[in-house]
Design a protein around this motif. Structure first.
Motif, PDB file in Angstrom:
ATOM      1  N   GLY A 277       0.844  -1.180   0.000  1.00 24.73           N
ATOM      2  CA  GLY A 277       0.000   0.000   0.000  1.00 24.73           C
ATOM      3  C   GLY A 277       0.879   1.230   0.000  1.00 24.73           C
ATOM      4  N   ALA A 278       0.284   2.389  -0.167  1.00 26.54           N
ATOM      5  CA  ALA A 278       1.067   3.627  -0.159  1.00 26.54           C
ATOM      6  C   ALA A 278       1.799   3.796   1.158  1.00 26.54           C
ATOM      7  N   VAL A 279       1.161   3.346   2.243  1.00 25.34           N
ATOM      8  CA  VAL A 279       1.769   3.401   3.573  1.00 25.34           C
ATOM      9  C   VAL A 279       1.784   1.980   4.139  1.00 25.34           C
ATOM     10  N   PRO A 280       2.957   1.327   4.213  1.00 27.52           N
ATOM     11  CA  PRO A 280       3.010  -0.031   4.764  1.00 27.52           C
ATOM     12  C   PRO A 280       2.592  -0.053   6.230  1.00 27.52           C
ATOM     13  N   ARG A 281       1.589  -0.857   6.550  1.00 27.06           N
ATOM     14  CA  ARG A 281       1.072  -0.925   7.912  1.00 27.06           C
ATOM     15  C   ARG A 281       0.488  -2.308   8.160  1.00 27.06           C
ATOM     16  N   PRO A 282       0.423  -2.746   9.417  1.00 28.37           N
ATOM     17  CA  PRO A 282      -0.111  -4.079   9.714  1.00 28.37           C
ATOM     18  C   PRO A 282      -1.538  -4.275   9.215  1.00 28.37           C
ATOM     19  N   GLY A 283      -2.358  -3.230   9.338  1.00 30.10           N
ATOM     20  CA  GLY A 283      -3.760  -3.354   8.946  1.00 30.10           C
ATOM     21  C   GLY A 283      -3.976  -3.677   7.492  1.00 30.10           C
ATOM     22  N   ASN A 284      -2.955  -3.429   6.663  1.00 32.77           N
ATOM     23  CA  ASN A 284      -3.082  -3.758   5.240  1.00 32.77           C
ATOM     24  C   ASN A 284      -3.149  -5.259   4.997  1.00 32.77           C
ATOM     25  N   LEU A 285      -2.866  -6.065   6.012  1.00 32.97           N
ATOM     26  CA  LEU A 285      -3.000  -7.511   5.834  1.00 32.97           C
ATOM     27  C   LEU A 285      -4.448  -7.878   5.535  1.00 32.97           C
ATOM     28  N   MET A 286      -5.386  -7.005   5.931  1.00 33.48           N
ATOM     29  CA  MET A 286      -6.788  -7.258   5.627  1.00 33.48           C
ATOM     30  C   MET A 286      -7.024  -7.205   4.127  1.00 33.48           C
TER      31      MET A 286
END
Length: 444
Positions: A210-219
């Motif tokens: 994603g544009a901002v790598p974050r844990p929530g992007n695992l969704m």
């Protein structure tokens, strides 16, 4: 620990029960090396769990899931739901609400330090004093809400790779109100976990892109995965799809860095109790737990279910966690007891440790390092026997696995019982009946 050859059954979730029950089978044959088992006490363990469930809930269906969410709600304050309601009122859709909650829960699980009786946290908004896992959870929530895990001041309620990689020990210690008197052991290792997560968010763009790598992007990764099925109720997600993601978040790093387990396999340990061959390179006597990864799964699937209506297929593979409360329940009821030689060795370890300046000297208990064969056997017995306890509790209450899930049974029964027995048996410290050596505490 020397690396061993890769074994899919050891790194997977499905191998946990298989290997732990090998140790339980040794117990049935009276071949344990470190513990005695009094099978007449099993009914006492079951009765305590049943009594606790009946005391605290009008019906077992009211028991919430076992996960980090419970710790945030300490004192009966629905902090997470209040936060979700705030996001909704500001126009954030269910998907972004889920991402943010997963962001928070991931960091909270990785910072789930076994806070001893010497540490506490004063909540900023209520001035309430909180301790142990609940205190750490609320402290992490305060850090999250004030933007400590976000690199964008205009978007504080998120966790991103840049902020995690730049997080300092001073920031973390200050946020957790750590001082010379308010001591939280193991924080340096947990900071290492967060730094690792920050790097993993960047390198595993397939999981966290994603544009901002974050844990929530695992969704987003889970919803786009070819094995995920869209239904009218919500997405049907396979646990096997989530499993490698949670292992990347910390477990494999901890093993590689010598902070617990076997490199290449994770939270996996040799157990001499079931070692029947001296063949070089054999992993037949290795026992697998995957506690941190399972704790993440237990905690992350709850917001997926509540906010997106997701169904996680395969959760029956999850096991009771071999943590201090569950393991303490079996010991404090007298169901399992240390053999005399190990008890004496553990008490001498405690005595030697108490001579070190600053180490605790109250409520003497046997002490061992996490890698000690005693602890490996204890964890395996905890995982296996609590599975058997769960079956008997359901039989007593005349409930099916669907009516009383393992997650509910642990939350409303075994974990709570272990904590209450620790408070009764060791009121000054409320520590477990076996103490893991503080100076050598590892991630698990």
């Amino acid at each position: 620990m020397v690396p061993v050859s890769s074994d899919d059954s050891l790194s997977s979730l499905r191998g946990v029960r298989e290997r732990c029950f090998k140790v339980q089978e040794a117990a049935a044959r009276q071949q344990l090396q470190h513990f005695e088992v009094d099978n007449t006490k099993l009914k006492d363990v079951v009765q305590i769990v049943v009594s606790l469930i009946k005391r605290d809930y009008d019906h077992p269906s009211e028991i919430p899931a076992h996960g980090r969410w419970r710790h945030f709600d300490a004192g009966g304050r629905p902090r997470i739901q209040t936060l979700i309601n705030t996001w909704a009122s500001l126009g954030q859709d269910a998907m972004e609400q889920t991402r943010r909650t997963l962001d928070l829960f991931t960091v909270a699980c990785l910072l789930d330090v076994e806070a001893g009786h010497n540490w506490s946290y004063r909540e900023k908004t209520t001035n309430r004093i909180l301790k142990r896992c609940e205190g750490v959870a609320v402290a992490v929530l305060d850090l999250f809400q004030t933007g400590h895990f976000s690199s964008d001041p205009s978007d504080p309620h998120r966790v991103d790779s840049e902020a995690l990689c730049g997080l300092t020990f001073e920031d973390l210690a200050s946020g957790l109100q750590v001082t010379d008197r308010n001591i939280l052991v193991g924080l340096e290792d947990r900071l290492g976990l967060l730094h690792h997560l920050g790097q993993t968010l960047q390198t595993r763009s397939d999981f966290f892109g994603g544009a901002v790598p974050r844990p929530g992007n695992l969704m987003d990764y889970l919803l786009a995965h070819p094995t995920t099925i869209k239904t009218q109720k919500g997405p049907l997600i396979h646990l096997e799809t989530l499993w490698p993601v949670v292992q990347e978040m910390g477990e494999m790093w901890a093993a590689e860095k010598g902070k617990g387990g076997t490199p290449g396999l994770g939270d996996v340990w040799p157990c001499e109790t079931i070692q029947y061959t001296n063949e070089s390179g054999s992993t037949e006597h290795f026992v697998t737990f995957h506690k941190l990864s399972q704790w993440l799964v237990y905690s992350l699937i709850e917001p997926m279910t509540k906010l997106l209506g997701a169904t996680i297929e395969g959760t029956d593979q999850l096991t009771p966690l071999p943590d201090y409360r569950n393991g303490g329940l079996l010991m404090d009821t007298g169901f399992i007891t240390l053999k005399k030689a190990d008890l004496d060795r553990g008490l001498e370890n405690y005595r030697q440790n108490s001579l070190i300046p600053g180490q605790p000297k109250v409520e003497i208990a046997p002490m061992f390092e996490m890698s000690d064969p005693v602890v490996v056997e204890w964890r395996a017995l905890t995982t296996a026997y609590l599975d058997l306890v769960a079956e008997r509790v359901r039989d007593t209450l005349k409930l099916s696995r669907k009516d009383l899930t393992l997650s509910q049974l642990v939350e409303g029964g075994t974990w709570s019982a272990g904590r209450e027995l620790a408070e009764i048996s060791r009121p000054n410290t409320q520590e477990p009946p076996i103490v893991i050596k503080i100076g050598d505490r590892v991630i698990y």
